[in-house]
Write an enzyme that holds these catalytic residues in place. Structure first.
Site, short mmCIF file in Angstrom:
data_model
loop_
_atom_site.label_atom_id
_atom_site.label_comp_id
_atom_site.label_asym_id
_atom_site.label_seq_id
_atom_site.Cartn_x
_atom_site.Cartn_y
_atom_site.Cartn_z
N TYR A 58 0.83 -1.20 0.00
CA TYR A 58 0.00 0.00 0.00
C TYR A 58 0.86 1.26 0.00
O TYR A 58 2.08 1.19 0.16
CB TYR A 58 -0.98 -0.01 1.18
CG TYR A 58 -0.38 0.30 2.55
CD1 TYR A 58 0.43 -0.62 3.21
CD2 TYR A 58 -0.62 1.52 3.17
CE1 TYR A 58 0.96 -0.34 4.46
CE2 TYR A 58 -0.09 1.81 4.43
CZ TYR A 58 0.69 0.88 5.06
OH TYR A 58 1.23 1.17 6.30
N ARG A 101 8.27 4.67 -4.41
CA ARG A 101 8.28 3.73 -3.28
C ARG A 101 7.27 2.60 -3.52
O ARG A 101 7.52 1.45 -3.16
CB ARG A 101 7.97 4.46 -1.97
CG ARG A 101 8.11 3.55 -0.75
CD ARG A 101 8.02 4.30 0.56
NE ARG A 101 6.69 4.85 0.76
CZ ARG A 101 6.35 5.63 1.79
NH1 ARG A 101 7.26 5.96 2.70
NH2 ARG A 101 5.13 6.10 1.91
N ARG A 134 -7.16 -20.66 -2.51
CA ARG A 134 -6.13 -20.49 -1.49
C ARG A 134 -4.96 -21.46 -1.69
O ARG A 134 -5.15 -22.68 -1.65
CB ARG A 134 -6.73 -20.68 -0.09
CG ARG A 134 -5.71 -20.37 1.01
CD ARG A 134 -6.28 -20.52 2.41
NE ARG A 134 -5.29 -20.15 3.42
CZ ARG A 134 -4.32 -20.98 3.85
NH1 ARG A 134 -4.24 -22.20 3.39
NH2 ARG A 134 -3.45 -20.56 4.75
N HIS A 156 -0.49 -20.97 -0.99
CA HIS A 156 0.56 -19.99 -0.68
C HIS A 156 1.30 -19.51 -1.93
O HIS A 156 1.61 -18.34 -2.07
CB HIS A 156 1.58 -20.57 0.30
CG HIS A 156 1.05 -20.66 1.71
ND1 HIS A 156 -0.04 -21.42 2.05
CD2 HIS A 156 1.47 -20.08 2.86
CE1 HIS A 156 -0.27 -21.31 3.34
NE2 HIS A 156 0.63 -20.50 3.86
N LYS A 214 6.30 -1.59 1.97
CA LYS A 214 5.09 -1.09 2.65
C LYS A 214 3.98 -2.13 2.46
O LYS A 214 3.09 -1.99 1.62
CB LYS A 214 4.71 0.29 2.09
CG LYS A 214 3.91 1.14 3.08
CD LYS A 214 3.95 2.61 2.69
CE LYS A 214 2.94 3.47 3.43
NZ LYS A 214 3.07 3.51 4.87
N GLU A 224 12.50 2.66 13.87
CA GLU A 224 11.48 3.67 13.52
C GLU A 224 10.33 3.54 14.50
O GLU A 224 10.48 2.91 15.55
CB GLU A 224 11.01 3.46 12.07
CG GLU A 224 10.41 2.09 11.81
CD GLU A 224 9.89 1.90 10.39
OE1 GLU A 224 9.59 2.89 9.70
OE2 GLU A 224 9.77 0.73 9.97
N LEU A 228 10.90 1.65 7.06
CA LEU A 228 10.26 2.17 5.85
C LEU A 228 10.96 3.47 5.44
O LEU A 228 11.14 4.35 6.29
CB LEU A 228 8.77 2.44 6.11
CG LEU A 228 8.03 2.83 4.83
CD1 LEU A 228 7.68 1.57 4.04
CD2 LEU A 228 6.78 3.62 5.12
N1 PDD Z 1 2.58 5.09 7.69
N2 PDD Z 1 7.33 3.88 9.03
C1 PDD Z 1 6.20 3.16 9.05
C2 PDD Z 1 6.24 1.78 9.59
C3 PDD Z 1 5.00 3.72 8.55
O1 PDD Z 1 3.87 2.98 8.54
C4 PDD Z 1 5.01 5.06 8.06
C5 PDD Z 1 3.79 5.72 7.50
C6 PDD Z 1 6.22 5.76 8.08
C7 PDD Z 1 6.33 7.18 7.54
O2 PDD Z 1 6.40 7.21 6.13
P1 PDD Z 1 5.81 8.47 5.31
O3 PDD Z 1 6.53 9.67 5.80
O4 PDD Z 1 6.15 8.16 3.91
O5 PDD Z 1 4.33 8.53 5.57
C8 PDD Z 1 7.36 5.14 8.55
C9 PDD Z 1 1.40 5.54 7.02
C10 PDD Z 1 1.10 6.99 7.18
C11 PDD Z 1 0.24 4.63 7.39
O6 PDD Z 1 0.47 3.43 7.46
O7 PDD Z 1 -0.89 5.12 7.57
#
Ligand code: PDD
Length: 286
Positions: free
Chosen positions: A30, A49, A97, A99, A144, A176, A200
């Site tokens: 996503y 990304r 289903r 894997h 992501k 993070e 991320l």
């Molecule tokens: N999340 N690290 C993680 C694990 C995140 O889920 C996010 C953002 C960030 C920050 O990345 P960015 O600056 O590109 O938004 C870092 C989004 C906002 C979410 O899952 O809703």
């Protein structure tokens, strides 16, 4: 209004088959893109990304950047409010289903828009509380992925004790937040952990470092120890929906003076100014 597999429709009408691999396996990726004054912020970077995430899980990008841009433009126009956030979600599609990857199955593409509610001034004036926890996620946190179970559990640990975020520590170093990037201020300098498979690569993180570079704010990108987190002058949290927020309490103890610091105030102002420049339609270097 949402977009699902080629059609725009009210969200109430959107239907996904139960065999969608997003539902069955969490097999998808996503993006979250902020929209200011009906303009997507840092669109090219978000789409880059997204490509990295799709490559990471071996799904062919269903759209070119120009197609994505067109879809997002239509969705922004179809929804109310000048400031929105776009949520893009791509799964490996619908299949019996198993894997292993299905053959000849088209990915599911879903996009929605919600109002962008950035943190209120009162919260920024006090800062927020965070806790720390051991980072128990997988080793591809640069993707992501929609499978967010560890992130959800880690974030809930914070919410359960009245905090807003969980700062993650792995092998003695900070990675993070559960859904944000974290910066540390030490000796007046901004410290950021290096982008690698353990975090991320945040788009807001990049903006903050670019702003620091452009405005002669001392900064360093390097591994940050747990000790440096616990003795930080300031801690900052960044994400597309939260922008920049000061963390003023960590594990129940004040961070620095326990109030938002100078680094936060300066970066927050620079970020707001930069946003306004983008909204006016010219996007020079910060
Ligand atoms: N999340 N690290 C993680 C694990 C995140 O889920 C996010 C953002 C960030 C920050 O990345 P960015 O600056 O590109 O938004 C870092 C989004 C906002 C979410 O899952 O809703």
């Amino acid at each position: 209004m949402i977009y699902l597999n080629g059609d725009f429709m009210p969200i109430e009408e959107a239907r996904i088959p139960v065999l969608d691999r997003g539902f069955i396996f969490g097999d998808g990726v996503y993006e979250v893109i902020p929209v200011y004054s009906r303009r997507p912020f840092r669109l090219a970077e978000h789409l880059r990304r997204l490509q990295h995430s799709l490559d990471g899980i071996r799904i062919k990008n269903p759209h070119s950047d120009a197609e994505w841009s067109g879809l997002l433009e239509q969705l922004i126009a179809a929804n109310e409010g000048d400031d929105q956030y776009l949520y893009l979600h791509i799964t490996r599609g619908v299949a019996k289903r198993d894997h292993a990857f299905p053959k000849g199955v088209a990915p599911t593409v879903f996009i929605m828009s919600n109002p962008l509610l950035t943190p209120p001034k009162e919260l920024l004036a006090t800062g927020v509380a965070a806790i720390t926890a051991s980072d128990n996620r997988w080793l591809r946190c640069d993707i992501k992925a929609i499978s967010l179970l560890p992130n959800i559990l880690l974030r809930q640990m914070a919410v359960d004790v009245g905090a807003v975020e969980t700062v993650l520590l792995r092998d003695g170093f900070m990675t993070e937040g559960a859904a944000s990037n974290i910066f540390v201020v030490k000796d007046g300098a901004l410290l950021a952990p290096p982008k690698n498979h353990l975090m991320l690569p945040g788009i807001t993180y990049d903006v903050v470092l670019e702003l620091a570079a452009a405005h002669d704010i001392p900064y360093e990108v390097r591994e940050i120890s747990e000790y440096e987190v616990r003795t930080a002058q300031e801690l900052l949290l960044t994400s597309s929906t939260k922008e920049i927020m000061p963390i003023t309490r960590l594990d129940g103890k004040p961070v620095g003076d326990g109030i938002p610091g100078e680094m936060f105030t300066q970066l927050y102002q620079l970020y707001q100014n930069y946003k306004i420049t983008v909204m006016r339609g010219n996007t020079p270097a910060p």
